[in-house]
Design a protein around this motif. Structure first.
Motif, PDB file in Angstrom:
ATOM      1  N   ARG A 234      36.318  17.347  44.659  1.00 38.61           N
ATOM      2  CA  ARG A 234      37.750  17.189  44.369  1.00 38.61           C
ATOM      3  C   ARG A 234      38.597  17.712  45.526  1.00 38.61           C
ATOM      4  NH1 ARG A 234      41.011  19.639  39.126  1.00 38.61           N
ATOM      5  NH2 ARG A 234      43.061  18.774  39.685  1.00 38.61           N
ATOM      6  N   TYR A 235      38.171  18.847  46.110  1.00 38.82           N
ATOM      7  CA  TYR A 235      38.917  19.398  47.254  1.00 38.82           C
ATOM      8  C   TYR A 235      38.922  18.424  48.431  1.00 38.82           C
ATOM      9  CZ  TYR A 235      39.846  22.076  51.485  1.00 38.82           C
ATOM     10  OH  TYR A 235      40.356  22.489  52.703  1.00 38.82           O
ATOM     11  N   GLU A 236      37.763  17.846  48.725  1.00 40.71           N
ATOM     12  CA  GLU A 236      37.677  16.908  49.853  1.00 40.71           C
ATOM     13  C   GLU A 236      38.543  15.680  49.607  1.00 40.71           C
ATOM     14  OE1 GLU A 236      33.526  16.209  50.279  1.00 40.71           O
ATOM     15  OE2 GLU A 236      33.195  17.985  51.555  1.00 40.71           O
ATOM     16  N   ALA A 237      38.569  15.194  48.364  1.00 38.63           N
ATOM     17  CA  ALA A 237      39.406  14.028  48.037  1.00 38.63           C
ATOM     18  C   ALA A 237      40.886  14.369  48.224  1.00 38.63           C
ATOM     19  CB  ALA A 237      39.135  13.573  46.605  1.00 38.63           C
ATOM     20  N   GLN A 238      41.286  15.552  47.675  1.00 45.69           N
ATOM     21  CA  GLN A 238      42.681  15.974  47.844  1.00 45.69           C
ATOM     22  C   GLN A 238      43.017  16.176  49.318  1.00 45.69           C
ATOM     23  OE1 GLN A 238      43.591  19.447  45.554  1.00 45.69           O
ATOM     24  NE2 GLN A 238      43.332  18.435  43.562  1.00 45.69           N
ATOM     25  N   ASN A 239      42.103  16.788  50.037  1.00 46.10           N
ATOM     26  CA  ASN A 239      42.317  17.056  51.460  1.00 46.10           C
ATOM     27  C   ASN A 239      42.521  15.758  52.241  1.00 46.10           C
ATOM     28  OD1 ASN A 239      42.219  18.958  53.835  1.00 46.10           O
ATOM     29  ND2 ASN A 239      40.507  17.629  54.360  1.00 46.10           N
ATOM     30  N   ALA A 240      41.678  14.747  51.949  1.00 46.37           N
ATOM     31  CA  ALA A 240      41.788  13.457  52.651  1.00 46.37           C
ATOM     32  C   ALA A 240      43.131  12.790  52.355  1.00 46.37           C
ATOM     33  CB  ALA A 240      40.636  12.537  52.246  1.00 46.37           C
ATOM     34  N   ASP A 241      43.538  12.821  51.057  1.00 47.47           N
ATOM     35  CA  ASP A 241      44.821  12.187  50.679  1.00 47.47           C
ATOM     36  C   ASP A 241      46.001  12.887  51.359  1.00 47.47           C
ATOM     37  OD1 ASP A 241      43.482  10.406  49.112  1.00 47.47           O
ATOM     38  OD2 ASP A 241      43.780  11.541  47.245  1.00 47.47           O
TER      39      ASP A 241
END
Length: 515
Positions: A295-302
């Motif tokens: 979830r952190y990586e997804a948020q970070n990418a967005d």
């Protein structure tokens, strides 16, 4: 037919130097940025020739463009700090000049020849010039221009010296700090007047000397003729006052655009800051175990994607802001220059053949022979002098005509302003009369209550509580057009109160007539 191969030198006073300007001079761009730049039809940045750009460093040697770790604007600020430079207050509209922005160039064909020799260069957009190599002659020319700058301004004051071979014509950008010495303290400081004069007359003389010096020291070695110095725009053919009004209007538009761009940049910066904070919060949540790594990586990418988009927009607005600030400065300078009508006399070159003795000296009657030769020589000199006199008389007539047109324009403007003043005086008298009437009405309680009732109705968009229907009947002379699109709240309320006063006054006058 021979083509003039002139050298070119342009100098512009700088009150600041932005990051966008520095990035352009040092080509600190990625491919996406170059592509956006080339969307402008006036731009022509050849990506395949950018590797040929170079600069001359503080050591006087040639280096790849942008080789220094500190960006150009940082190096400039460090030099200004070392000299104790202090700008005026940030909100002041007038700021001192802290740097000179030079552009050196010359005849298009000659500079291309110095840069690429006999190689074939395609100047079409998106052309492939990756086969080109840089010739030594352009490096020698740049080095000579650099040495010329160092002699005039000092090596430590030549902050940047970049050579661009990736545009239509090869040219040089030099960023220089003008330095002088204070009379009282004897300390060095940033001083524009020390290098470029105290006024435009001194600047004109210095600029001519600079063109001559550059030609003698550099241009003549490379087949470039002395450039033409320009003391200002020739606006004699325009109506002076109309031209000033046009410049003023354009300057206001440019100033408005600058403020708008500054506001947009502040908004974009706040967005970037907000998303950066979100990244920090997401990192804290990951550490604390409140969110998973996926979830952190997804948020970070967005968030990183959003930040990149806003950063690109911010860079674009910064470039546009820089352009508008330069346009505003140019318009301001033009408005100052146009107040001066007289132009300097031209320097005429009159070709003539030196008088020569065409007859042999006779054995006898030499006195008459000498007298005859003297008359011949005197006649030739007289013709030359009359020719020069005619040229400068024509120039003098031009000066007088320009001055007369300026005086006539001033008289015309004087009478126009006189008429405007009379009109404004009449309007002021009418407003004063209305104000006195309103004050008189407000002094009577019953009338005051009626005026406030009408004004409240107008403000609320309700029917006016007057028997004659003054607020909207087709037969009324006091038609009410409602709220305008450009009305501010306070101004609208004042207009309603004033109109209510007129309605009540009209109603009372009608009542008196009916009696």
């Amino acid at each position: 037919m021979t083509t003039d191969r002139k050298q070119a030198m342009h100098v512009e006073a700088g009150k600041s130097f932005s990051t966008a300007e520095a990035d352009e001079n040092e080509r600190r761009w990625n491919e996406e940025k170059i592509g956006r730049k080339n969307l402008d039809l006036t731009n022509h940045y050849d990506k395949t020739r950018m590797k040929l750009n170079f600069e001359i460093g503080p050591d006087g040697k040639i280096h790849p463009l942008g080789y220094q770790e500190k960006p150009l604007e940082v190096r400039l600020q460090e030099r200004l700090d070392a000299l104790g430079w202090k700008p005026f207050k940030s909100d002041s509209k007038i700021q001192p000049n802290c740097c000179a922005k030079f552009i050196f160039g010359g005849n298009h064909d000659r500079t291309l020849e110095m840069a690429f020799g006999n190689q074939t260069v395609s100047l079409e957009k998106n052309a492939d010039n990756s086969h080109l190599h840089r010739c030594e002659e352009i490096e020698h020319w740049a080095k000579d221009v650099y040495d010329w700058c160092v002699r005039r301004y000092g090596q430590e004051n030549v902050v940047g010296f970049q050579v661009h071979l990736d545009e239509s014509s090869p040219h040089i950008h030099a960023l220089i700090v003008p330095v002088g010495v204070r009379l009282k303290s004897g300390r060095e400081c940033v001083m524009w007047s020390a290098k470029f004069g105290k006024d435009r007359f001194e600047y004109g003389k210095i600029l001519k000397d600079m063109h001559t010096s550059l030609y003698e020291d550099v241009g003549s070695k490379y087949g470039l003729e002395r450039g033409d110095s320009i003391d200002g725009r020739n606006v004699q053919h325009l109506n002076k006052r109309e031209y000033i009004r046009k410049l003023t209007k354009e300057a206001k538009q440019a100033e408005k655009a600058v403020k708008g761009l500054q506001s947009m940049m502040r908004h974009l910066e706040s967005k970037i800051f907000s998303y950066s904070r979100q990244l920090e919060e997401a990192g804290k949540e990951l550490v604390s175990g409140r969110i998973t790594l996926d979830r952190y990586e997804a948020q970070n990418a967005d968030i990183q994607k959003l930040i990149a988009e806003y950063q690109a927009k911010l860079e674009d607005k910064a470039d546009k802001l820089n352009e508008k600030e330069q346009e505003l400065e140019r318009l301001t300078n033009d408005a100052i220059k146009v107040h001066s009508v007289l132009q300097p006399f031209r320097n005429y070159k009159v070709d003539f053949t030196s008088p020569q003795i065409t007859e042999k000296v006779p054995l006898f009657g030499t006195d008459k022979w000498v007298e005859r030769q003297n008359r011949y020589i005197a006649k030739q000199f007289t013709e030359i002098i009359r020719k020069i006199e005619s040229l400068y008389k024509s120039d003098a007539v031009r000066q007088v005509d320009a001055a007369q047109r300026n005086v006539l324009a001033d008289y015309g403007e004087f009478y126009r302003l006189k008429r405007e003043n009379q009109t404004l005086s009449e309007i002021n008298q009418e407003l004063e009369s209305e104000l006195n009437t309103l004050l008189g009405q407000l002094a009577v309680p019953s009338i005051r209550n009626m005026i406030f009732a009408v004004a409240d109705a107008l403000i609320g968009g309700q029917p006016v509580p007057i028997s004659s229907g003054g607020g909207g009947n087709s037969d009324s002379d006091l038609r009410w057009d409602g709220r305008r699109s450009d009305d501010e709240d306070e101004a609208y309320r004042r207009r309603c109160l004033l109109h209510a006063s007129r309605i009540v006054k009209s109603e009372r006058n009608g009542y008196r007539r009916r009696r």
